[in-house]
Design an enzyme around this catalytic site. Sequence first.
Site, PDB file in Angstrom:
ATOM      1  N   ASP A  13       0.806  -1.220   0.000  1.00  0.00           N
ATOM      2  CA  ASP A  13       0.000   0.000   0.000  1.00  0.00           C
ATOM      3  C   ASP A  13       0.840   1.273   0.000  1.00  0.00           C
ATOM      4  OD1 ASP A  13      -2.276  -1.612   0.088  1.00  0.00           O
ATOM      5  OD2 ASP A  13      -2.185  -1.726   2.275  1.00  0.00           O
ATOM      6  N   LYS A  16       1.880   2.050  -5.165  1.00  0.00           N
ATOM      7  CA  LYS A  16       2.481   1.495  -6.382  1.00  0.00           C
ATOM      8  C   LYS A  16       1.614   1.767  -7.598  1.00  0.00           C
ATOM      9  CE  LYS A  16       2.473  -2.523  -4.365  1.00  0.00           C
ATOM     10  NZ  LYS A  16       2.156  -2.122  -2.985  1.00  0.00           N
ATOM     11  N   LYS A  18      -0.452   4.269  -8.205  1.00  0.00           N
ATOM     12  CA  LYS A  18      -0.313   5.648  -8.673  1.00  0.00           C
ATOM     13  C   LYS A  18       1.038   5.856  -9.355  1.00  0.00           C
ATOM     14  CE  LYS A  18       0.647  10.215  -7.697  1.00  0.00           C
ATOM     15  NZ  LYS A  18       0.833  11.388  -6.884  1.00  0.00           N
ATOM     16  N   GLY A  40      -4.611  -4.221  -3.736  1.00  0.00           N
ATOM     17  CA  GLY A  40      -5.597  -3.169  -3.960  1.00  0.00           C
ATOM     18  C   GLY A  40      -4.839  -1.918  -4.333  1.00  0.00           C
ATOM     19  N   HIS A  41      -4.940  -1.506  -5.584  1.00  0.00           N
ATOM     20  CA  HIS A  41      -4.198  -0.337  -6.061  1.00  0.00           C
ATOM     21  C   HIS A  41      -5.198   0.750  -6.439  1.00  0.00           C
ATOM     22  CE1 HIS A  41      -0.686  -3.203  -7.323  1.00  0.00           C
ATOM     23  NE2 HIS A  41      -0.973  -3.268  -6.043  1.00  0.00           N
ATOM     24  N   ARG A 141       2.156 -29.052  -6.923  1.00  0.00           N
ATOM     25  CA  ARG A 141       1.833 -29.612  -8.247  1.00  0.00           C
ATOM     26  C   ARG A 141       0.409 -30.158  -8.308  1.00  0.00           C
ATOM     27  NH1 ARG A 141       7.497 -32.512  -7.947  1.00  0.00           N
ATOM     28  NH2 ARG A 141       6.643 -32.686  -5.864  1.00  0.00           N
ATOM     29  N   GLN A 222       1.867  -6.156  -3.456  1.00  0.00           N
ATOM     30  CA  GLN A 222       2.475  -6.402  -2.144  1.00  0.00           C
ATOM     31  C   GLN A 222       3.808  -5.650  -2.033  1.00  0.00           C
ATOM     32  OE1 GLN A 222       1.140  -9.564  -3.825  1.00  0.00           O
ATOM     33  NE2 GLN A 222      -0.692  -8.625  -3.025  1.00  0.00           N
ATOM     34  N   THR A 237       2.991 -12.777   2.375  1.00  0.00           N
ATOM     35  CA  THR A 237       2.109 -13.388   1.399  1.00  0.00           C
ATOM     36  C   THR A 237       2.836 -14.610   0.829  1.00  0.00           C
ATOM     37  OG1 THR A 237       0.606 -12.922  -0.440  1.00  0.00           O
ATOM     38  CG2 THR A 237       2.834 -11.968  -0.592  1.00  0.00           C
ATOM     39  N   THR A 299      -9.783  -5.025   1.833  1.00  0.00           N
ATOM     40  CA  THR A 299     -10.620  -5.574   2.907  1.00  0.00           C
ATOM     41  C   THR A 299     -11.252  -4.485   3.773  1.00  0.00           C
ATOM     42  OG1 THR A 299      -8.668  -5.724   4.325  1.00  0.00           O
ATOM     43  CG2 THR A 299      -9.249  -7.691   3.079  1.00  0.00           C
ATOM     44  N   ARG A 301      -9.905  -2.985   6.107  1.00  0.00           N
ATOM     45  CA  ARG A 301      -9.331  -2.994   7.461  1.00  0.00           C
ATOM     46  C   ARG A 301      -8.523  -1.724   7.707  1.00  0.00           C
ATOM     47  NH1 ARG A 301      -6.049  -8.600   7.559  1.00  0.00           N
ATOM     48  NH2 ARG A 301      -5.786  -8.081   5.367  1.00  0.00           N
ATOM     49  N   ARG A 303      -5.426   0.309   8.503  1.00  0.00           N
ATOM     50  CA  ARG A 303      -4.014  -0.066   8.409  1.00  0.00           C
ATOM     51  C   ARG A 303      -3.290   0.355   9.679  1.00  0.00           C
ATOM     52  NH1 ARG A 303      -3.724   2.464   2.376  1.00  0.00           N
ATOM     53  NH2 ARG A 303      -4.659   0.718   1.263  1.00  0.00           N
ATOM     54  N   LYS A 329       3.034  10.085  -0.567  1.00  0.00           N
ATOM     55  CA  LYS A 329       2.238  10.606   0.554  1.00  0.00           C
ATOM     56  C   LYS A 329       2.994  11.562   1.471  1.00  0.00           C
ATOM     57  CE  LYS A 329      -1.523   8.034   1.432  1.00  0.00           C
ATOM     58  NZ  LYS A 329      -2.471   6.940   1.758  1.00  0.00           N
ATOM     59  N   GLY A 413      -0.015  14.048  -3.436  1.00  0.00           N
ATOM     60  CA  GLY A 413      -1.468  13.943  -3.489  1.00  0.00           C
ATOM     61  C   GLY A 413      -1.841  12.713  -4.288  1.00  0.00           C
TER      62      GLY A 413
HETATM   63  P1  GDP Z   1      -0.697   0.306  -3.605  1.00  0.00           P
HETATM   64  O1  GDP Z   1      -1.353  -0.929  -3.134  1.00  0.00           O
HETATM   65  O2  GDP Z   1       0.769   0.324  -3.358  1.00  0.00           O
HETATM   66  O3  GDP Z   1      -1.016   0.644  -5.031  1.00  0.00           O
HETATM   67  O4  GDP Z   1      -1.299   1.480  -2.706  1.00  0.00           O
HETATM   68  P2  GDP Z   1      -2.847   1.689  -2.320  1.00  0.00           P
HETATM   69  O5  GDP Z   1      -3.577   2.165  -3.511  1.00  0.00           O
HETATM   70  O6  GDP Z   1      -3.376   0.499  -1.614  1.00  0.00           O
HETATM   71  O7  GDP Z   1      -2.718   2.804  -1.211  1.00  0.00           O
HETATM   72  C1  GDP Z   1      -2.191   4.056  -1.490  1.00  0.00           C
HETATM   73  C2  GDP Z   1      -3.280   5.128  -1.252  1.00  0.00           C
HETATM   74  O8  GDP Z   1      -2.678   6.405  -1.188  1.00  0.00           O
HETATM   75  C3  GDP Z   1      -4.305   5.211  -2.364  1.00  0.00           C
HETATM   76  O9  GDP Z   1      -5.532   5.599  -1.807  1.00  0.00           O
HETATM   77  C4  GDP Z   1      -3.765   6.326  -3.270  1.00  0.00           C
HETATM   78  O10 GDP Z   1      -4.786   7.032  -3.975  1.00  0.00           O
HETATM   79  C5  GDP Z   1      -3.131   7.229  -2.261  1.00  0.00           C
HETATM   80  N1  GDP Z   1      -1.937   7.942  -2.711  1.00  0.00           N
HETATM   81  C6  GDP Z   1      -0.933   7.492  -3.518  1.00  0.00           C
HETATM   82  N2  GDP Z   1       0.051   8.411  -3.584  1.00  0.00           N
HETATM   83  C7  GDP Z   1      -0.334   9.448  -2.808  1.00  0.00           C
HETATM   84  C8  GDP Z   1       0.270  10.690  -2.437  1.00  0.00           C
HETATM   85  O11 GDP Z   1       1.371  11.024  -2.827  1.00  0.00           O
HETATM   86  N3  GDP Z   1      -0.443  11.493  -1.579  1.00  0.00           N
HETATM   87  C9  GDP Z   1      -1.670  11.156  -1.090  1.00  0.00           C
HETATM   88  N4  GDP Z   1      -2.289  11.995  -0.252  1.00  0.00           N
HETATM   89  N5  GDP Z   1      -2.254   9.988  -1.414  1.00  0.00           N
HETATM   90  C10 GDP Z   1      -1.599   9.148  -2.251  1.00  0.00           C
HETATM   91  P1  IMO Z   2      -0.918  -4.155  -2.287  1.00  0.00           P
HETATM   92  O1  IMO Z   2      -0.546  -4.653  -3.658  1.00  0.00           O
HETATM   93  C1  IMO Z   2      -0.927  -4.717   2.024  1.00  0.00           C
HETATM   94  C2  IMO Z   2      -0.941  -8.861   3.495  1.00  0.00           C
HETATM   95  C3  IMO Z   2      -2.206  -9.303   4.219  1.00  0.00           C
HETATM   96  C4  IMO Z   2      -1.615 -10.299   5.188  1.00  0.00           C
HETATM   97  C5  IMO Z   2      -0.511 -10.969   4.362  1.00  0.00           C
HETATM   98  C6  IMO Z   2      -0.928 -12.293   3.755  1.00  0.00           C
HETATM   99  O2  IMO Z   2      -2.216  -3.417  -2.267  1.00  0.00           O
HETATM  100  O3  IMO Z   2       0.212  -3.423  -1.657  1.00  0.00           O
HETATM  101  P2  IMO Z   2      -2.537 -12.938   1.743  1.00  0.00           P
HETATM  102  O4  IMO Z   2      -4.008 -12.718   1.560  1.00  0.00           O
HETATM  103  O5  IMO Z   2      -1.691 -12.352   0.679  1.00  0.00           O
HETATM  104  O6  IMO Z   2      -2.211 -14.381   2.003  1.00  0.00           O
HETATM  105  O7  IMO Z   2      -2.184 -12.162   3.126  1.00  0.00           O
HETATM  106  O8  IMO Z   2      -0.182 -10.050   3.347  1.00  0.00           O
HETATM  107  N1  IMO Z   2      -1.168  -8.302   2.146  1.00  0.00           N
HETATM  108  C7  IMO Z   2      -1.117  -6.992   1.851  1.00  0.00           C
HETATM  109  N2  IMO Z   2      -0.944  -5.915   2.649  1.00  0.00           N
HETATM  110  N3  IMO Z   2      -1.050  -4.552   0.691  1.00  0.00           N
HETATM  111  C8  IMO Z   2      -1.202  -5.618  -0.120  1.00  0.00           C
HETATM  112  O9  IMO Z   2      -1.212  -5.511  -1.471  1.00  0.00           O
HETATM  113  C9  IMO Z   2      -1.282  -6.910   0.452  1.00  0.00           C
HETATM  114  N4  IMO Z   2      -1.450  -8.147  -0.038  1.00  0.00           N
HETATM  115  C10 IMO Z   2      -1.367  -8.992   0.996  1.00  0.00           C
HETATM  116  O10 IMO Z   2      -2.824  -8.223   4.876  1.00  0.00           O
HETATM  117  O11 IMO Z   2      -0.982  -9.638   6.258  1.00  0.00           O
HETATM  118 MG    MG Z   3      -2.857  -1.567  -1.817  1.00  0.00          MG
END
Ligand code: GDP
Ligand code: IMO
Ligand code: MG
Length: 426
Positions: A13, A16, A18, A40-41, A141, A222, A237, A299, A301, A303, A329, A413
């Site tokens: 999270d 990535k 963005k 979740g991106h 397998r 991840q 994971t 999910t 949840r 963070r 961020k 942002g």
């Molecule tokens: P990822 O899983 O690595 O792609 O990251 P996520 O999308 O799960 O979480 C990043 C969150 O931060 C998302 O809601 C993005 O829209 C937001 N975001 C990404 N870069 C920035 C930033 O530079 N500033 C702010 N305020 N939000 C950001």
């Molecule tokens: P992105 O790509 C944050 C975490 C889960 C759990 C562990 C194992 O959005 O960064 P799994 O369901 O993969 O067997 O869970 O890994 N996890 C993540 N945490 N961002 C993710 O993906 C994640 N994908 C898995 O919360 O702790």
């Molecule tokens: Mg994510």
Amino acid sequence: MPGIVVVGAQWGDEGKGKATDQLGDRVDYTVRYSGGNNAGHTLVVNGEKYALHLLPSGILNDSVPVIGNGVVVDLDVLFEEIDGLNARGVDTSKLIISANAHVITEYHKVIDKVTERFLGSRRIGTTGRGIGPAYSDKINRLGIRMQDLFDDKILRQKVEAALEQKNHLLLKVYNRRAIDADQVADELLAHVDRIRPMVTDTSRVLNTALDAGKVVLFEGAQAHHLDVDHGTYPYVTSSNPIAAGACTGAGVGPMRINRVIGIAKAYTTRVGEGPFPTELLDADGEKLRQDGGEFGTTTGRPRRCGWFDALVVEAAVSANAMTDVFLTKLDILTGWERIPVCVGYEVNGERMSTLPMTQTDFHHAKPVYEYLDGWTEDISGCRTFADLPATTQAYVRRLEELIGCRISGIGVGPSREQSVMINDLL
Ligand code: GDP
Ligand code: IMO
Ligand code: MG
């Protein structure tokens, strides 16, 4: 020229999606190489918010989106995501999927949930999407691959074989109902006509594209510290999200990778269980969570939040040979008078400047902080490094020293244009 990998430097999270989107229209192919819909991106493009779980972020630009062999695919989720994007006018027709990618079935999801419940206090805190059990079957397998859907008879045999032991386990250990093999096969086969035109030898496609000088971006899901080999095992994971995973997960040789861009948040977050030395369990942690909107895309949840841990990011810089870091961020840190940054650990009275070797020491690590001056100015409109307040610049420069990698871009942002570029990423 290049093959570029985008990889998370912390526990996921980091932003990535963005950062991948940032490279946008200069990329010819965007490839997911590991994980599944545990990811979740979130991307914000022209004021519209998109949450992607399985599809590469390149689906929102002109590049060819690719799901590589290293990904585990839940077909229901895949089509839900495609339909959702199509309904919003996004063209998904260029998507291709590896014939060797494994599928997540109903029994993987059931087993993911029951094993977590069974583990109780030792649970991992998985996303419950069947990721671990699908990768276990792959290594055992006993997996079902995309190509198996094209042979009805083989598919039924494979599902039956995969369920033979699992049904004993479900019935006798977990006290659950057995799963019917034919029903699982029927559910998978219901997708076959729709999936057929997308499935191909994606490794061949990508190598041909690289030979022709196309730009291929491998989008990590991840992160380094969730990697099954290099992360905080067992709180990880079940795949290899590290940069090297792009080679196995997409079928390209190591010489194809010219650039490795690590994505690091200006503070730290983690979802699920596992060690997290700089975690804040107080009002400061709550403030980071609220300011940063730190609630899971997948999910929902909350963070876990804490200060930037230079040891965590430095380890990822080193093991992935990162050429650049994109710091995201930074805008969320606006308003703190001083910002703690973890520069070492104290473990049983001993000072450490790199990550401990053992899980036991990691669990006992107490952060040693250096305090950097904060800033109060709104930085979300800054577009060049010189636009940033002096103390913000100093924060970035100090992180660079601590992590041993240049910071080439900064997120100020969530929107596509809200970035400060220092060095070109292509
Ligand atoms: P990822 O899983 O690595 O792609 O990251 P996520 O999308 O799960 O979480 C990043 C969150 O931060 C998302 O809601 C993005 O829209 C937001 N975001 C990404 N870069 C920035 C930033 O530079 N500033 C702010 N305020 N939000 C950001
Ligand atoms: P992105 O790509 C944050 C975490 C889960 C759990 C562990 C194992 O959005 O960064 P799994 O369901 O993969 O067997 O869970 O890994 N996890 C993540 N945490 N961002 C993710 O993906 C994640 N994908 C898995 O919360 O702790
Ligand atoms: Mg994510």
